[in-house]
Design a protein around this motif. Structure first.
Motif, PDB file in Angstrom:
ATOM      1  N   VAL A   1      -1.624  -2.613  15.643  1.00  0.00           N
ATOM      2  CA  VAL A   1      -2.643  -2.316  14.683  1.00  0.00           C
ATOM      3  C   VAL A   1      -3.408  -3.512  14.693  1.00  0.00           C
ATOM      4  O   VAL A   1      -2.950  -4.693  15.526  1.00  0.00           O
TER       5      VAL A   1
ATOM      6  N   TRP B   1      -8.235   3.185   9.122  1.00  0.00           N
ATOM      7  CA  TRP B   1      -7.803   3.142   7.731  1.00  0.00           C
ATOM      8  C   TRP B   1      -8.713   2.737   7.017  1.00  0.00           C
ATOM      9  O   TRP B   1      -8.933   2.321   6.146  1.00  0.00           O
TER      10      TRP B   1
ATOM     11  N   TYR C   1      -9.527  -1.334  10.017  1.00  0.00           N
ATOM     12  CA  TYR C   1      -8.610  -1.690  10.530  1.00  0.00           C
ATOM     13  C   TYR C   1      -7.950  -0.473  10.672  1.00  0.00           C
ATOM     14  O   TYR C   1      -8.534   0.940  10.426  1.00  0.00           O
TER      15      TYR C   1
ATOM     16  N   PHE D   1      -4.933   2.083  13.351  1.00  0.00           N
ATOM     17  CA  PHE D   1      -3.225   1.732  13.622  1.00  0.00           C
ATOM     18  C   PHE D   1      -3.346   2.936  15.084  1.00  0.00           C
ATOM     19  O   PHE D   1      -3.873   4.484  14.860  1.00  0.00           O
TER      20      PHE D   1
ATOM     21  N   SER E   1       0.552   8.249   8.395  1.00  0.00           N
ATOM     22  CA  SER E   1       1.795   6.168   7.942  1.00  0.00           C
ATOM     23  C   SER E   1       1.730   6.319   6.567  1.00  0.00           C
ATOM     24  O   SER E   1       0.804   6.934   5.675  1.00  0.00           O
TER      25      SER E   1
ATOM     26  N   GLN F   1      -0.028   3.679   5.174  1.00  0.00           N
ATOM     27  CA  GLN F   1      -1.641   3.363   4.370  1.00  0.00           C
ATOM     28  C   GLN F   1      -2.130   4.431   4.182  1.00  0.00           C
ATOM     29  O   GLN F   1      -3.170   4.292   3.410  1.00  0.00           O
TER      30      GLN F   1
END
Length: 120
Positions: A7, A43, A60, A62, A101, A103
Motif C-alpha cells: 500500500v 484507491w 492511495y 494497492f 480488495s 477497500q
C-alpha cells in the motif's frame, strides 16, 4: 517467487494521472529486476488519520506483486527516495486473494464480520 502486497500513499497535490504513473513506474522497476506487478488498484484520494509531511490527504494505491526479495528491496528503496511517495507498507503473503480488495468492494458485497464478542 514470493508474493507481496503493498500500500503506497502519495502526496495529495498530484493529479490522478501522476499518481497512477507512479504505479506504472514502480511496476517497471519490478520487471527490470526480475519480478512482476500482478495487479494494482488506485484507491483515490483519502483523508488520513494524522498529518504526514504537512499533508492531511493522500493518493492511495494497492499493488500485488510476484517478485524476488532483491526486486522488492530495490523498489522500496526507490519509493523511499521518491519525493512524491509519503508512506509504503509491504507485506509478504502466502497467496493473492482473487477479486477486488476490501477497500474497493461495496459495503453490501463485503463478507459478514460475524458476531462480536462481549467485553468484560
Amino acid at each position: 517467487m514470493p508474493l507481496y502486497e503493498h500500500v503506497m500513499i502519495a502526496r495529495q497535490d498530484l493529479s490522478n494521472t501522476q499518481a497512477e504513473g507512479l504505479i506504472e513506474h514502480f511496476g517497471t522497476v519490478l520487471s527490470d529486476n526480475g519480478g512482476s506487478l500482478v495487479e494494482h488498484e488506485y484507491w483515490g484520494v483519502k483523508t488520513m488519520a494524522y498529518k504526514i509531511n504537512k499533508n492531511r490527504k493522500g493518493h492511495y494505491a494497492f499493488l500485488r506483486t510476484d517478485a524476488p526479495a532483491t526486486a522488492i528491496q530495490e523498489m522500496e528503496r526507490l519509493m523511499r527516495l521518491h519525493d512524491d511517495v509519503m508512506r509504503v507498507l509491504t507485506i509478504k503473503v502466502d497467496e493473492h486473494q482473487s477479486g477486488p480488495s476490501v477497500q474497493m468492494q461495496k459495503r453490501d458485497e463485503r463478507p459478514d464480520r460475524g458476531e462480536r464478542r462481549e467485553r468484560r
